[in-house]
Motif scaffolding. Structure first.
Motif, mmCIF file in Angstrom:
data_model
loop_
_atom_site.group_PDB
_atom_site.id
_atom_site.type_symbol
_atom_site.label_atom_id
_atom_site.label_comp_id
_atom_site.label_asym_id
_atom_site.label_seq_id
_atom_site.Cartn_x
_atom_site.Cartn_y
_atom_site.Cartn_z
ATOM 1 N N LEU A 178 -15.050 66.937 9.988
ATOM 2 C CA LEU A 178 -15.889 66.205 9.211
ATOM 3 C C LEU A 178 -17.131 65.612 10.102
ATOM 4 O O LEU A 178 -16.749 65.083 11.175
ATOM 5 C CB LEU A 178 -15.284 64.820 8.956
ATOM 6 C CG LEU A 178 -15.916 63.890 7.951
ATOM 7 C CD1 LEU A 178 -16.504 64.398 6.575
ATOM 8 C CD2 LEU A 178 -15.310 62.529 7.485
ATOM 9 N N VAL A 179 -17.954 66.155 9.877
ATOM 10 C CA VAL A 179 -19.413 65.853 10.459
ATOM 11 C C VAL A 179 -20.261 64.936 9.482
ATOM 12 O O VAL A 179 -20.378 65.416 8.276
ATOM 13 C CB VAL A 179 -20.180 66.976 10.838
ATOM 14 C CG1 VAL A 179 -21.518 66.628 11.529
ATOM 15 C CG2 VAL A 179 -19.217 67.963 11.581
ATOM 16 N N THR A 180 -20.650 63.725 9.893
ATOM 17 C CA THR A 180 -21.517 63.114 9.033
ATOM 18 C C THR A 180 -22.731 62.505 9.734
ATOM 19 O O THR A 180 -23.001 62.543 11.134
ATOM 20 C CB THR A 180 -20.780 61.662 8.610
ATOM 21 O OG1 THR A 180 -20.396 61.043 9.969
ATOM 22 C CG2 THR A 180 -19.497 62.080 7.921
ATOM 23 N N ALA A 181 -23.674 62.092 8.655
ATOM 24 C CA ALA A 181 -24.984 61.678 9.294
ATOM 25 C C ALA A 181 -25.015 60.204 9.330
ATOM 26 O O ALA A 181 -25.761 59.690 8.349
ATOM 27 C CB ALA A 181 -26.292 62.352 8.793
ATOM 28 N N ASP A 182 -24.506 59.467 10.078
ATOM 29 C CA ASP A 182 -24.249 58.029 10.219
ATOM 30 C C ASP A 182 -24.379 57.278 11.557
ATOM 31 O O ASP A 182 -23.672 56.296 11.401
ATOM 32 C CB ASP A 182 -23.258 57.564 9.059
ATOM 33 C CG ASP A 182 -22.002 58.097 9.486
ATOM 34 O OD1 ASP A 182 -21.905 58.777 10.485
ATOM 35 O OD2 ASP A 182 -20.932 57.604 8.801
ATOM 36 N N SER A 183 -24.625 58.037 12.403
ATOM 37 C CA SER A 183 -24.951 57.496 13.646
ATOM 38 C C SER A 183 -25.981 56.976 14.049
ATOM 39 O O SER A 183 -27.071 57.450 13.675
ATOM 40 C CB SER A 183 -24.426 58.408 14.798
ATOM 41 O OG SER A 183 -24.505 58.012 16.104
ATOM 42 N N LYS A 184 -26.196 55.834 14.817
ATOM 43 C CA LYS A 184 -27.358 55.221 15.147
ATOM 44 C C LYS A 184 -27.931 55.870 16.430
ATOM 45 O O LYS A 184 -29.091 55.806 16.693
ATOM 46 C CB LYS A 184 -27.221 53.582 15.402
ATOM 47 C CG LYS A 184 -27.232 52.807 14.340
ATOM 48 C CD LYS A 184 -27.139 51.314 14.806
ATOM 49 C CE LYS A 184 -26.676 50.462 13.575
ATOM 50 N NZ LYS A 184 -26.211 49.149 14.070
ATOM 51 N N GLY A 185 -27.140 56.964 16.941
ATOM 52 C CA GLY A 185 -27.416 57.520 18.138
ATOM 53 C C GLY A 185 -28.057 56.680 19.287
ATOM 54 O O GLY A 185 -28.866 56.985 19.839
ATOM 55 N N ASP A 186 -27.577 55.363 19.382
ATOM 56 C CA ASP A 186 -27.875 54.586 20.735
ATOM 57 C C ASP A 186 -26.709 54.532 21.756
ATOM 58 O O ASP A 186 -26.693 53.284 22.471
ATOM 59 C CB ASP A 186 -28.226 53.248 19.837
ATOM 60 C CG ASP A 186 -27.180 52.499 19.183
ATOM 61 O OD1 ASP A 186 -25.983 53.251 19.091
ATOM 62 O OD2 ASP A 186 -27.264 51.378 18.630
ATOM 63 N N GLY A 187 -25.966 55.254 21.637
ATOM 64 C CA GLY A 187 -24.777 55.227 22.691
ATOM 65 C C GLY A 187 -25.106 55.752 24.200
ATOM 66 O O GLY A 187 -26.435 56.112 24.370
ATOM 67 N N SER A 188 -24.208 56.094 24.927
ATOM 68 C CA SER A 188 -24.621 56.347 26.372
ATOM 69 C C SER A 188 -24.894 57.695 26.748
ATOM 70 O O SER A 188 -25.272 58.233 27.637
ATOM 71 C CB SER A 188 -23.213 56.014 27.253
ATOM 72 O OG SER A 188 -22.301 56.850 26.946
ATOM 73 N N TRP A 189 -24.701 58.694 25.708
ATOM 74 C CA TRP A 189 -24.990 60.142 26.033
ATOM 75 C C TRP A 189 -23.747 60.659 26.793
ATOM 76 O O TRP A 189 -23.757 61.656 27.349
ATOM 77 C CB TRP A 189 -26.243 60.357 26.723
ATOM 78 C CG TRP A 189 -27.603 60.360 26.053
ATOM 79 C CD1 TRP A 189 -28.384 59.277 25.995
ATOM 80 C CD2 TRP A 189 -28.340 61.200 25.244
ATOM 81 N NE1 TRP A 189 -29.512 59.511 25.387
ATOM 82 C CE2 TRP A 189 -29.256 60.655 24.791
ATOM 83 C CE3 TRP A 189 -27.802 62.379 24.416
ATOM 84 C CZ2 TRP A 189 -30.321 61.324 24.005
ATOM 85 C CZ3 TRP A 189 -28.535 63.393 23.573
ATOM 86 C CH2 TRP A 189 -29.813 62.541 23.398
ATOM 87 N N GLY A 190 -22.619 59.721 26.969
ATOM 88 C CA GLY A 190 -21.666 60.265 27.694
ATOM 89 C C GLY A 190 -20.527 61.115 26.839
ATOM 90 O O GLY A 190 -20.829 61.225 25.646
ATOM 91 N N ASP A 191 -19.456 61.728 27.600
ATOM 92 C CA ASP A 191 -18.701 62.464 26.648
ATOM 93 C C ASP A 191 -17.657 61.671 25.694
ATOM 94 O O ASP A 191 -16.945 62.380 25.035
ATOM 95 C CB ASP A 191 -17.627 62.961 28.082
ATOM 96 C CG ASP A 191 -18.278 63.966 28.740
ATOM 97 O OD1 ASP A 191 -19.594 64.602 28.432
ATOM 98 O OD2 ASP A 191 -17.514 64.388 29.714
ATOM 99 N N ASP A 192 -17.978 60.445 25.516
ATOM 100 C CA ASP A 192 -17.285 59.646 24.648
ATOM 101 C C ASP A 192 -18.140 59.285 23.280
ATOM 102 O O ASP A 192 -17.865 58.620 22.341
ATOM 103 C CB ASP A 192 -16.570 58.381 24.909
ATOM 104 C CG ASP A 192 -17.865 57.416 25.729
ATOM 105 O OD1 ASP A 192 -18.942 58.081 26.021
ATOM 106 O OD2 ASP A 192 -17.673 56.392 26.108
#
Ligand SMILES: *[C@@H]1O[C@H](CO)[C@@H](O)[C@H](O)[C@H]1NC(C)=O
Length: 231
Positions: A178-192
């Motif tokens: 499942l891939v969705t378009a609902d992330s704010k994309g404001d995370g750390s760019w890390g592996d998590d």
């Protein structure tokens, strides 16, 4: 025996046909005295990256020319985005190796925005008939606004990208299926961070379309004219 005019006519046609056949099959004896001279007009008449690489240097975001193949490996599940069955249905993230179904070809709108074509020639988009956020590849033919994406680089690590969907949110890998378009994309760019992908660029064709599309309608005519005069 006299040859009647009609028969003569037939004979002529016959000889002509035989000769044409021989010529077209390359059986005519070579003529040793025939010198063929040729001029290579390649650099003038066709545009190829290997003939004139400098022509491509000034293109903004020149690694993402039209037709470029991209593969995206999710940092959270460690697998590749894949158009299941090559297209026509959902996008998943459950492949350990990347090949045809895991390669997304860019249709370049401008240096930042793209449409992405999958193996069976459908375009990646949001499931507008469903919940509006599931990522699918079902539109064939002419892609529209809901098939237009932005690829955003992590400035610190040039191998990492996020994909911004037309609804303003980023793609994220919820599960392998499942891939969705609902992330704010404001995370750390890390592996998590489930919205982060490691990008592999498998290259693009380098022709006239890539140059003119790459520079855009204002700059392209200028660049092409200068290149024609000075090549
Ligand atoms: C990936 O997920 C799809 C959808 O559930 C499934 O049909 C397919 O078999 C899976 N492929 C692999 C290699 O796990």
């Amino acid at each position: 025996m006299a040859i009647y005019p009609k028969t003569k006519h037939l004979l002529c046609i016959c000889i002509l046909l035989c000769y044409t056949f021989l010529l077209s099959h390359g059986r005519a004896p070579p003529s040793p005295n025939l010198n063929v001279r040729a001029v290579n007009l390649g650099g003038w008449l066709v545009t190829e990256g290997w003939i004139k690489p400098s022509l491509f240097d000034g293109i903004p975001n020149k690694n993402f020319l039209d037709g470029t193949g991209l593969q995206f490996k999710s940092v959270t599940v460690g697998k590749y985005l894949c158009a299941e069955t090559g297209g026509g249905t959902i996008i998943v993230t459950n492949r350990t190796a990347a090949s045809g179904w895991e390669t997304f070809r860019l249709w370049r709108i401008n240096e930042k925005t793209f449409q992405m074509r999958v193996f069976n020639k459908q375009f990646v988009g949001l499931d507008t008939r469903g919940n509006g956020i599931d990522v699918v590849a079902v539109v064939a033919g002419t892609p529209g606004v809901s098939e237009t994406f932005e690829i955003v680089w992590n400035s610190g690590d040039s191998g990492r990208v996020r994909i911004k969907a037309p609804n303003g949110f980023f793609l994220q890998v919820k599960t392998e299926e499942l891939v969705t378009a609902d992330s704010k994309g404001d995370g750390s760019w890390g592996d998590d961070d489930p919205s982060v992908f490691i990008l592999t660029n498998v290259g693009s064709p380098q022709g006239e379309f890539q140059v003119t599309n790459g520079y855009g309608p204002l700059k392209a005519p200028q660049v092409m004219r200068v290149s024609l005069i000075f090549s």
